[in-house]
Enzyme design. Structure first.
Site, PDB file in Angstrom:
ATOM      1  N   ALA A 268      -8.273  15.269  13.295  1.00 34.12           N
ATOM      2  CA  ALA A 268      -8.373  14.171  12.895  1.00 34.12           C
ATOM      3  C   ALA A 268      -6.453  14.168  12.736  1.00 34.12           C
ATOM      4  O   ALA A 268      -5.985  12.929  12.090  1.00 34.12           O
ATOM      5  CB  ALA A 268      -8.571  13.684  11.236  1.00 34.12           C
ATOM      6  N   GLY A 269      -6.110  15.683  12.694  1.00 32.99           N
ATOM      7  CA  GLY A 269      -4.846  15.766  13.059  1.00 32.99           C
ATOM      8  C   GLY A 269      -4.429  15.693  11.767  1.00 32.99           C
ATOM      9  O   GLY A 269      -2.913  15.472  10.679  1.00 32.99           O
TER      10      GLY A 269
ATOM     11  N   ASP B 142       3.041  22.723   9.456  1.00 32.01           N
ATOM     12  CA  ASP B 142       1.610  22.389   9.382  1.00 32.01           C
ATOM     13  C   ASP B 142       1.775  23.458   7.913  1.00 32.01           C
ATOM     14  O   ASP B 142       1.122  23.981   6.977  1.00 32.01           O
ATOM     15  CB  ASP B 142       0.600  22.544  10.141  1.00 32.01           C
ATOM     16  CG  ASP B 142       1.176  21.133  11.426  1.00 32.01           C
ATOM     17  OD1 ASP B 142       1.489  20.645  11.210  1.00 32.01           O
ATOM     18  OD2 ASP B 142       0.055  21.912  12.554  1.00 32.01           O
TER      19      ASP B 142
ATOM     20  N   TYR C 246       3.012  18.008  24.310  1.00 30.70           N
ATOM     21  CA  TYR C 246       3.505  18.713  23.136  1.00 30.70           C
ATOM     22  C   TYR C 246       4.868  19.573  24.024  1.00 30.70           C
ATOM     23  O   TYR C 246       5.946  19.892  23.006  1.00 30.70           O
ATOM     24  CB  TYR C 246       2.591  19.183  22.070  1.00 30.70           C
ATOM     25  CG  TYR C 246       3.278  20.225  21.024  1.00 30.70           C
ATOM     26  CD1 TYR C 246       3.267  19.508  19.584  1.00 30.70           C
ATOM     27  CD2 TYR C 246       3.912  21.168  20.538  1.00 30.70           C
ATOM     28  CE1 TYR C 246       3.774  19.448  18.732  1.00 30.70           C
ATOM     29  CE2 TYR C 246       3.910  21.742  19.942  1.00 30.70           C
ATOM     30  CZ  TYR C 246       4.586  20.781  18.859  1.00 30.70           C
ATOM     31  OH  TYR C 246       5.225  21.784  18.005  1.00 30.70           O
TER      32      TYR C 246
ATOM     33  N   GLU D  51      -1.294  30.659  16.447  1.00 30.98           N
ATOM     34  CA  GLU D  51      -1.237  29.899  17.717  1.00 30.98           C
ATOM     35  C   GLU D  51      -0.731  29.805  18.968  1.00 30.98           C
ATOM     36  O   GLU D  51      -1.329  29.548  20.019  1.00 30.98           O
ATOM     37  CB  GLU D  51      -0.567  28.698  16.902  1.00 30.98           C
ATOM     38  CG  GLU D  51      -1.567  28.534  15.669  1.00 30.98           C
ATOM     39  CD  GLU D  51      -2.535  26.219  16.211  1.00 30.98           C
ATOM     40  OE1 GLU D  51      -1.607  25.786  16.364  1.00 30.98           O
ATOM     41  OE2 GLU D  51      -3.481  26.730  15.796  1.00 30.98           O
TER      42      GLU D  51
HETATM   43  C1  GLA Z   1       1.686  19.857  14.756  1.00 35.88           C
HETATM   44  C2  GLA Z   1       2.884  20.837  15.128  1.00 35.88           C
HETATM   45  C3  GLA Z   1       3.827  20.939  14.131  1.00 35.88           C
HETATM   46  C4  GLA Z   1       4.549  19.883  14.501  1.00 35.88           C
HETATM   47  C5  GLA Z   1       3.874  18.979  14.483  1.00 35.88           C
HETATM   48  C6  GLA Z   1       5.739  17.100  14.438  1.00 35.88           C
HETATM   49  O1  GLA Z   1       1.262  19.257  13.822  1.00 35.88           O
HETATM   50  O2  GLA Z   1       1.707  21.982  15.253  1.00 35.88           O
HETATM   51  O3  GLA Z   1       4.506  22.155  14.442  1.00 35.88           O
HETATM   52  O4  GLA Z   1       5.401  20.174  15.645  1.00 35.88           O
HETATM   53  O5  GLA Z   1       3.076  18.561  15.204  1.00 35.88           O
HETATM   54  O6  GLA Z   1       5.184  17.162  13.881  1.00 35.88           O
END
Ligand code: GLA
Length: 364
Positions: free
Chosen positions: A104-105, A153, A205, A141
Site C-alpha cells: 500500500a506504500g 521510511d 526509482y 534494503e
Molecule cells: C520510498 C523510499 C524512500 C523515499 C520514497 C520517496 O518510500 O523507501 O526512501 O525515497 O520512496 O520519497
C-alpha cells in the site's frame, strides 16, 4: 534478555517525496499500524522467522546477499547488515505479526526491518543509537533485498512520536519532531490505498536516483539539496527532475513553518503542488493516484497527493472531518468509472515510533 517483543510502525509522508536520496528534507510520521516481532534468543547460530501470512523461513545468522530471497530477505538482510556493523548475533526465533498493509506504500517492509533490527539487538542486550539503525536498515534494503531506497521510511518508523510529524534531514540524519494534530483542527488525513501494484517501481526509482546523482555532479554539488540555480543544465528531463527536488525541499520547510504555527489546514495547497510536481516533473505518479487526487480535490479536500516511491500505492487527502464521507464516495465513484479496483481508506494519525513493547521508555 532471552525473550521480548519489539514493534515498529509504517509511515505516511506528509510532504518531501523523492528528496531523501538527494540529501534533502521530508516530513513523514509514524502511523498506528505496526509490525510486531516476538523474539526468543537462540545460541546455535540460526534464525527462524514465522509470519502468519507468509510461513516460516530458517537460515544461519551469517548469510550473504542472494542466499535468502522473498520476504525472508528483509529479515536475513538485517542480520547481515548488523553483522557487517560488527554486531555478533547468536541466533533467534522471530514470530512476526502486524497491521501495516502490504503493497500500500505505507512502508510495511521498512517497519518489518526496523522491528527485526530492534528485536535482534535487544535480545543480545544491545541498544545501538537510532542513526546507526537507520544505516543498517538502509544497507539491508539496498544491498541484501536489492531495493535502492533512501532513509525516510526507517527514520519515520524509528523516530516517530504521537502527535508529531518528523522533519527528516537526510544529509545529517537528524529527525526533529514537529507538532502535528489533524483531529484537533477538525481535520483528517485520509489515506487512499489505490490497491494498484507499484509497477516498474524499482527500476524507475533507481533511474531517478541516477539522474539526480548525475545532475548533482554536473552542477558541481555534493547533493541536489545544495542546488538553487540549475539554469546550467541543458537536458530537459534532468531540468524537470531537479526542479522537483529543489521545489519539494522548499515545500517541506514551508509546511514545517505552518505546522509550527498551528496552521495545519493551510498545508493543503503545498500537498497539491507536490503532487503536480511528482506527476509532471518527476514522472512517478500513476493513473490511479492522479484519479484519487483529482476526485478528492473536486469533492472538497484541502490538498491531496501521492505518497512514497510512486507508480502505485497510496495517496493522501487532507479533509475537513465533515467532508470525509463525500471525499471517499467521490474517489470510489471515480475509480468505478475508470474500471480500477475498489480503493481502501484509512485515517492516518501521527503515532509512537519503534520500540520494545510492554516496557515504558524513558522520555528522551
Ligand atoms: C520510498 C523510499 C524512500 C523515499 C520514497 C520517496 O518510500 O523507501 O526512501 O525515497 O520512496 O520519497
Amino acid at each position: 534478555m532471552r525473550t521480548g517483543t519489539w514493534s515498529a510502525p509504517g509511515r505516511v509522508n506528509i510532504i518531501g517525496e523523492h528528496t531523501d536520496y538527494s540529501g534533502g528534507f521530508a516530513l513523514p510520521f509514524a502511523i498506528a499500524q505496526r509490525t510486531v516481532v516476538r523474539a526468543r534468543l537462540r545460541d546455535d547460530g540460526r534464525i527462524t522467522a514465522t509470519s502468519a501470512g507468509y510461513g516460516t523461513v530458517e537460515f544461519p545468522v551469517a548469510t550473504a546477499p542472494g542466499d535468502v530471497t522473498g520476504w525472508g530477505a528483509h529479515v536475513a538482510g538485517v542480520a547481515w547488515a548488523l553483522a557487517r556493523a560488527g554486531t555478533a548475533l547468536t541466533g533467534a526465533d522471530l514470530r512476526i505479526d502486524g497491521t501495516v498493509p502490504d503493497g500500500a506504500g505505507l512502508s510495511s517492509s521498512h517497519s518489518l526491518e526496523c522491528a527485526v533490527a530492534l528485536a535482534l539487538t535487544g535480545l543480545h542486550g544491545l541498544d545501538p543509537d537510532r542513526a546507526a539503525l537507520v544505516r543498517i536498515v538502509q544497507r539491508a534494503e539496498n544491498e541484501y533485498v536489492g531495493a535502492p531506497t533512501g532513509v525516510m521510511d526507517q527514520m519515520a518508523s524509528l523516530y516517530g512520536e504521537a502527535d508529531r510529524a518528523i522533519l527528516v534531514d537526510a544529509r545529517h540524519l537528524t529527525a526533529e519532531p514537529v507538532p502535528c494534530e489533524f483531529a484537533a483542527g477538525g481535520l483528517d488525513l485520509l489515506v487512499v490505498d489505490t490497491r494498484s501494484p507499484h509497477r516498474h517501481a524499482d527500476g524507475e526509482y533507481g533511474a531517478r536516483r541516477r539522474t539526480c546523482r548525475e545532475a548533482a555532479e554536473a552542477l558541481g554539488v555534493e547533493d541536489l539539496r545544495d542546488v538553487t540555480d540549475f539554469a546550467r543544465l541543458t537536458d530537459p528531463v534532468a531540468v524537470r527532475r531537479v526542479r522537483h527536488v529543489v521545489r519539494e525541499n522548499a515545500r517541506v520547510l514551508d509546511a514545517v513553518e505552518l505546522l509550527r504555527a498551528g496552521r495545519v489546514r493551510e498545508i493543503g495547497p503545498l500537498l497539491t503542488a507536490s503532487h503536480a510536481s511528482l506527476r509532471d516533473d518527476y514522472a512517478v505518479s500513476a493513473p490511479e493516484l492522479d484519479t484519487a487526487v483529482e476526485a478528492a480535490l473536486a469533492a472538497g479536500a484541502l490538498g491531496a497527493r501521492m505518497i512514497g516511491g510512486g507508480f502505485g500505492g497510496s495517496a493522501i487527502a487532507l479533509v475537513d472531518q465533515g467532508d470525509r464521507p463525500a471525499v471517499e464516495a467521490a474517489v470510489r465513484a471515480a475509480f468505478r468509472e475508470h474500471g480500477f479496483a475498489g480503493p481502501e481508506f484509512h485515517i492516518a494519525r501521527p503515532s509512537r515510533g519503534a520500540g520494545r513493547d510492554g516496557v515504558s521508555r524513558a522520555p528522551s
